[in-house]
Structures are given as C-alpha cells and as structure tokens.
Design a protein around this motif. Structure first.
Motif, PDB file in Angstrom:
ATOM      1  N   VAL A 140      -5.537 -10.069   0.649  1.00 52.54           N
ATOM      2  CA  VAL A 140      -4.677  -9.758  -0.499  1.00 52.54           C
ATOM      3  C   VAL A 140      -3.704  -8.630  -0.162  1.00 52.54           C
ATOM      4  O   VAL A 140      -2.513  -8.690  -0.492  1.00 52.54           O
ATOM      5  CB  VAL A 140      -5.538  -9.383  -1.723  1.00 52.54           C
ATOM      6  CG1 VAL A 140      -4.678  -8.768  -2.831  1.00 52.54           C
ATOM      7  CG2 VAL A 140      -6.281 -10.603  -2.249  1.00 52.54           C
ATOM      8  N   GLU A 141      -4.203  -7.614   0.520  1.00 55.18           N
ATOM      9  CA  GLU A 141      -3.345  -6.487   0.893  1.00 55.18           C
ATOM     10  C   GLU A 141      -2.213  -6.942   1.813  1.00 55.18           C
ATOM     11  O   GLU A 141      -1.054  -6.558   1.624  1.00 55.18           O
ATOM     12  CB  GLU A 141      -4.185  -5.406   1.580  1.00 55.18           C
ATOM     13  CG  GLU A 141      -3.405  -4.150   1.927  1.00 55.18           C
ATOM     14  CD  GLU A 141      -4.277  -3.084   2.544  1.00 55.18           C
ATOM     15  OE1 GLU A 141      -3.720  -2.052   2.992  1.00 55.18           O
ATOM     16  OE2 GLU A 141      -5.506  -3.257   2.579  1.00 55.18           O
ATOM     17  N   ARG A 142      -2.544  -7.759   2.820  1.00 55.87           N
ATOM     18  CA  ARG A 142      -1.514  -8.257   3.740  1.00 55.87           C
ATOM     19  C   ARG A 142      -0.497  -9.141   3.021  1.00 55.87           C
ATOM     20  O   ARG A 142       0.719  -8.998   3.226  1.00 55.87           O
ATOM     21  CB  ARG A 142      -2.159  -9.063   4.875  1.00 55.87           C
ATOM     22  CG  ARG A 142      -2.930  -8.255   5.892  1.00 55.87           C
ATOM     23  CD  ARG A 142      -3.199  -9.090   7.154  1.00 55.87           C
ATOM     24  NE  ARG A 142      -3.839 -10.365   6.845  1.00 55.87           N
ATOM     25  CZ  ARG A 142      -5.144 -10.551   6.767  1.00 55.87           C
ATOM     26  NH1 ARG A 142      -5.967  -9.527   6.961  1.00 55.87           N
ATOM     27  NH2 ARG A 142      -5.647 -11.754   6.502  1.00 55.87           N
ATOM     28  N   GLU A 143      -0.989 -10.034   2.176  1.00 54.42           N
ATOM     29  CA  GLU A 143      -0.092 -10.959   1.493  1.00 54.42           C
ATOM     30  C   GLU A 143       0.810 -10.238   0.494  1.00 54.42           C
ATOM     31  O   GLU A 143       1.993 -10.573   0.352  1.00 54.42           O
ATOM     32  CB  GLU A 143      -0.897 -12.044   0.773  1.00 54.42           C
ATOM     33  CG  GLU A 143      -1.524 -13.060   1.708  1.00 54.42           C
ATOM     34  CD  GLU A 143      -0.460 -13.789   2.505  1.00 54.42           C
ATOM     35  OE1 GLU A 143       0.346 -14.530   1.912  1.00 54.42           O
ATOM     36  OE2 GLU A 143      -0.422 -13.614   3.742  1.00 54.42           O
ATOM     37  N   GLU A 144       0.271  -9.248  -0.200  1.00 56.37           N
ATOM     38  CA  GLU A 144       1.101  -8.508  -1.156  1.00 56.37           C
ATOM     39  C   GLU A 144       2.175  -7.706  -0.434  1.00 56.37           C
ATOM     40  O   GLU A 144       3.293  -7.568  -0.929  1.00 56.37           O
ATOM     41  CB  GLU A 144       0.220  -7.602  -2.020  1.00 56.37           C
ATOM     42  CG  GLU A 144      -0.612  -8.390  -3.027  1.00 56.37           C
ATOM     43  CD  GLU A 144      -1.372  -7.504  -3.981  1.00 56.37           C
ATOM     44  OE1 GLU A 144      -1.616  -6.326  -3.627  1.00 56.37           O
ATOM     45  OE2 GLU A 144      -1.723  -7.982  -5.080  1.00 56.37           O
TER      46      GLU A 144
END
Length: 247
Positions: A140-144
C-alpha cells in the motif's frame, strides 16, 4: 507490532518517573509498584470502551488499517489470541474507529483489487496473517507513493498545457488574462485589444506599461507602479476602455 498510542502513554509515565533525582527512589519497590499501576490504569482507561480488545489484539488490528484485509480473516485470527470471542461487527467497527482517528486513513479504493490478490496469494502459500499484513502495508505504501507521483506528473503536464494555450492566445492577438512567455519575469495581458506588461521591480512591486506587442525589449508607456497584479488588473480594467494617446 507496536501500538503507537500505548507506547507513547507508557513512555510519558516512565519519562516523568525517571526525572526523580533520587536513585534510591527509582529503585524502591513501592515506587516501582506505583508506576506499574499508573501504566496499567492509563492503558485500561484508553481501552475502556472496547473491552474485548486485550493484549496484542488492538496492535494487530491497527496494523491492518488501509490494507483491505478481509474482516472474516481478521476475526478468525484475532479469536485465536487470548480474549473474549469477537464477532464480525466487533472487528469491523473497531477497525473503522481506528480509520477515523487523526493521522490514519480509510483504505484506498484503487488498491482494493491488488490488496485482495496479494492476500489470496499469500494465504494460499500458508503465510501467517501478521506477515501478510506487513507485506500488504508495504504494498500500500509503495502504490500510494506511485499514485502520488503519477498525479503530480499529470498536474505538471496539465499546467504546462494550460501555459502553452495561454501563450498562444496572447501571441495570436486575442484578449487574455495575465500570461508569462516562457520563463521571462514579465507578465502580459490584453483587454479590449490593448496589450499591457507587468515587470517586477527590486522593491517587490510591479511596473505597468502599455505596449504594442508582448516583447520585453519594447520600452512601452509607463502607467504606474503597483503592489501586486490585482491592483494593476483594476487599473487595466478602466484604462482599456478609455481614449488613449498614440505612442
């Protein structure tokens, strides 16, 4: 997994305790018992509304915020931990309460499919739920961050396109609002077919000139010096429709 709120609460109590100048006081069994009771009371008071959430249950659930972990999987794993039996509603509403806290967020709808696919893959391989949550949090952190960068790139592209359209409108001779040509410090506008130029001054004001064309080398006719573009715009709105001498 660490519940930040619980850690900060304990740290605040211990910080006050170790401020004591007396080493004997710090080592005194009665003092240690008192500070232990203070910690337990503080943590119990923080969790008074949610009485089923004992031990590491809250820490685990809070780590799943924003990850689209299926509620049923969370409930089953949490019920394997010490504490009262949790229902789907218990888990869903406690998770929602975490999502509504300051500095937290609801899961991103754009990442739901990716999260669920990752969950299904890891679950099929037998990965333990806390490890899946950690992996999904990283995802989630990478995608955001990727989405943020893409949005910023689109905004920059849109601003550049808008700038080019504004430049072409100015150069075509059409009326337009204040517009820069490239990276020059001058701004131009055209009202009622008349062109005006604003040039920044060393005292952070603006010189307004009436010019024939948007060209920085043209001397033009000085109209006045103004604090900002807003003041100059008001002047232009009046002058553009008044009779003016030839220059």
């Amino acid at each position: 997994m660490i519940d930040d709120d619980r850690v900060w609460a304990v740290q605040a109590i211990l910080s006050d305790y170790v401020k004591s100048p007396s080493l004997r006081h710090l080592r005194d069994p009665h003092s240690l018992t008192k500070v232990a009771k203070d910690i337990v009371k503080r943590l119990d008071r923080q969790n008074a509304l949610w009485q089923k959430w004992e031990g590491e249950r809250e820490a685990l659930l809070k780590s799943a915020v924003g990850c689209w972990i299926p509620i049923e999987a969370l409930r089953d794993y949490l019920n394997s931990m010490p504490g009262q039996s949790l229902t789907m509603t218990d888990v869903a509403q406690r998770l929602r309460a975490f999502e509504e806290e300051p500095y937290t967020y609801f899961p991103n709808d754009d990442l739901k499919d990716g999260c669920l696919a990752l969950f299904a893959k890891e679950r099929a391989e037998g990965t333990e739920l806390p490890a899946i949550i950690g992996l999904m949090s990283e995802y989630v952190e990478r995608e955001e961050e990727r989405i943020r960068i893409e949005h910023e790139q689109r905004r920059r592209l849109m601003r550049e396109q808008e700038r080019q359209v504004a430049e072409q409108r100015l150069l075509s001779g059409a009326d337009c609002k204040w517009t820069q040509l490239g990276k020059t410090p001058q701004w131009y506008c055209r009202t009622n077919g008349r062109t005006y130029r604003l040039t920044p001054t060393s005292d952070k004001k603006w010189d307004l000139h009436r010019v024939n064309a948007p060209a920085p080398e043209e001397k033009g006719q000085l109209i006045g010096r103004y604090r900002g573009r807003g003041d100059a715009t008001k002047v232009v709105a009046q002058l553009a429709y008044q009779t003016e001498p030839r220059f």
